[in-house]
Write a protein that holds these residues in place. Structure first.
Motif, PDB file in Angstrom:
ATOM      1  N   LYS A 177       0.833  -1.208   0.000  1.00 18.49           N
ATOM      2  CA  LYS A 177       0.000   0.000   0.000  1.00 18.49           C
ATOM      3  C   LYS A 177       0.865   1.255   0.000  1.00 18.49           C
ATOM      4  N   GLU A 206       3.767   4.166   8.484  1.00 15.94           N
ATOM      5  CA  GLU A 206       3.688   2.713   8.589  1.00 15.94           C
ATOM      6  C   GLU A 206       2.606   2.247   7.628  1.00 15.94           C
ATOM      7  N   GLU A 207       2.612   0.960   7.325  1.00 15.75           N
ATOM      8  CA  GLU A 207       1.659   0.390   6.362  1.00 15.75           C
ATOM      9  C   GLU A 207       0.213   0.651   6.768  1.00 15.75           C
ATOM     10  N   ASN A 208      -0.085   0.571   8.056  1.00 16.91           N
ATOM     11  CA  ASN A 208      -1.474   0.742   8.514  1.00 16.91           C
ATOM     12  C   ASN A 208      -1.920   2.208   8.521  1.00 16.91           C
ATOM     13  N   GLN A 209      -1.012   3.151   8.293  1.00 16.61           N
ATOM     14  CA  GLN A 209      -1.364   4.574   8.257  1.00 16.61           C
ATOM     15  C   GLN A 209      -1.690   5.062   6.853  1.00 16.61           C
ATOM     16  N   ASP A 268      -3.589   5.951   3.771  1.00 15.79           N
ATOM     17  CA  ASP A 268      -5.002   6.172   3.432  1.00 15.79           C
ATOM     18  C   ASP A 268      -5.171   6.645   1.986  1.00 15.79           C
TER      19      ASP A 268
END
Length: 152
Positions: A21, A104-107, A109
């Motif tokens: 992502k 980070e990957e989870n941030q 959007d």
């Protein structure tokens, strides 16, 4: 094939972390940066083409007609401002790129908004007067004005 799946997910005893992502988001931003740079290049080439054409039309007889040179100032001025806009956008997206690369990957959007970036060096008028644009459009203005004064 459990051992093969384990081998693909483990590298040196540490689990591999994929940033698909993040890489895709950075790729989108780079696409915009490249498009802005291409727009800027095209404006410069159109500016030179138009000014050269107007100089050619001004020299249609034994003496030059300064009216065409007055007309040449208009596209140079507006293309300078438009080029400043594209260069400003390019700089903002470069800052966005630097901002996103720290995520980070989870941030991730996939936001392309640049208004939250507090970039003082990318004020539009400041970019228009930067060396990058001043050294290109300034001499064009000087040549046009000198030709108009010389023609009287």
């Amino acid at each position: 094939m459990f051992w093969l799946d384990s081998f693909n997910n483990v590298s040196g005893g540490v689990k591999k972390v994929t940033n698909e992502k993040k890489l895709k988001h950075l790729e989108f931003i780079l696409g915009i940066i490249n498009r802005q740079a291409q727009n800027s290049f095209m404006l410069k080439s159109w500016t030179v083409t138009i000014v050269a054409a107007l100089f050619a039309f001004a020299n249609r007889s034994d003496e030059m007609d300064s009216h065409f040179l007055w007309i040449a100032i208009i596209p140079v001025f507006f293309f300078w401002l438009l080029d400043g806009y594209f260069l400003r956008q390019e700089r903002l997206f470069r800052h966005l790129y630097n901002h996103v690369r720290t995520f980070e990957e989870n941030q991730i959007d996939f936001s392309m908004r640049t208004d939250h970036l507090n970039v003082s060096e990318s004020k539009w008028i400041k970019v228009c007067l930067s060396n990058t644009l001043l050294y290109f459009y300034g001499p064009l203005f000087i040549v046009i004005i000198v030709a108009m004064v010389w023609l009287g």
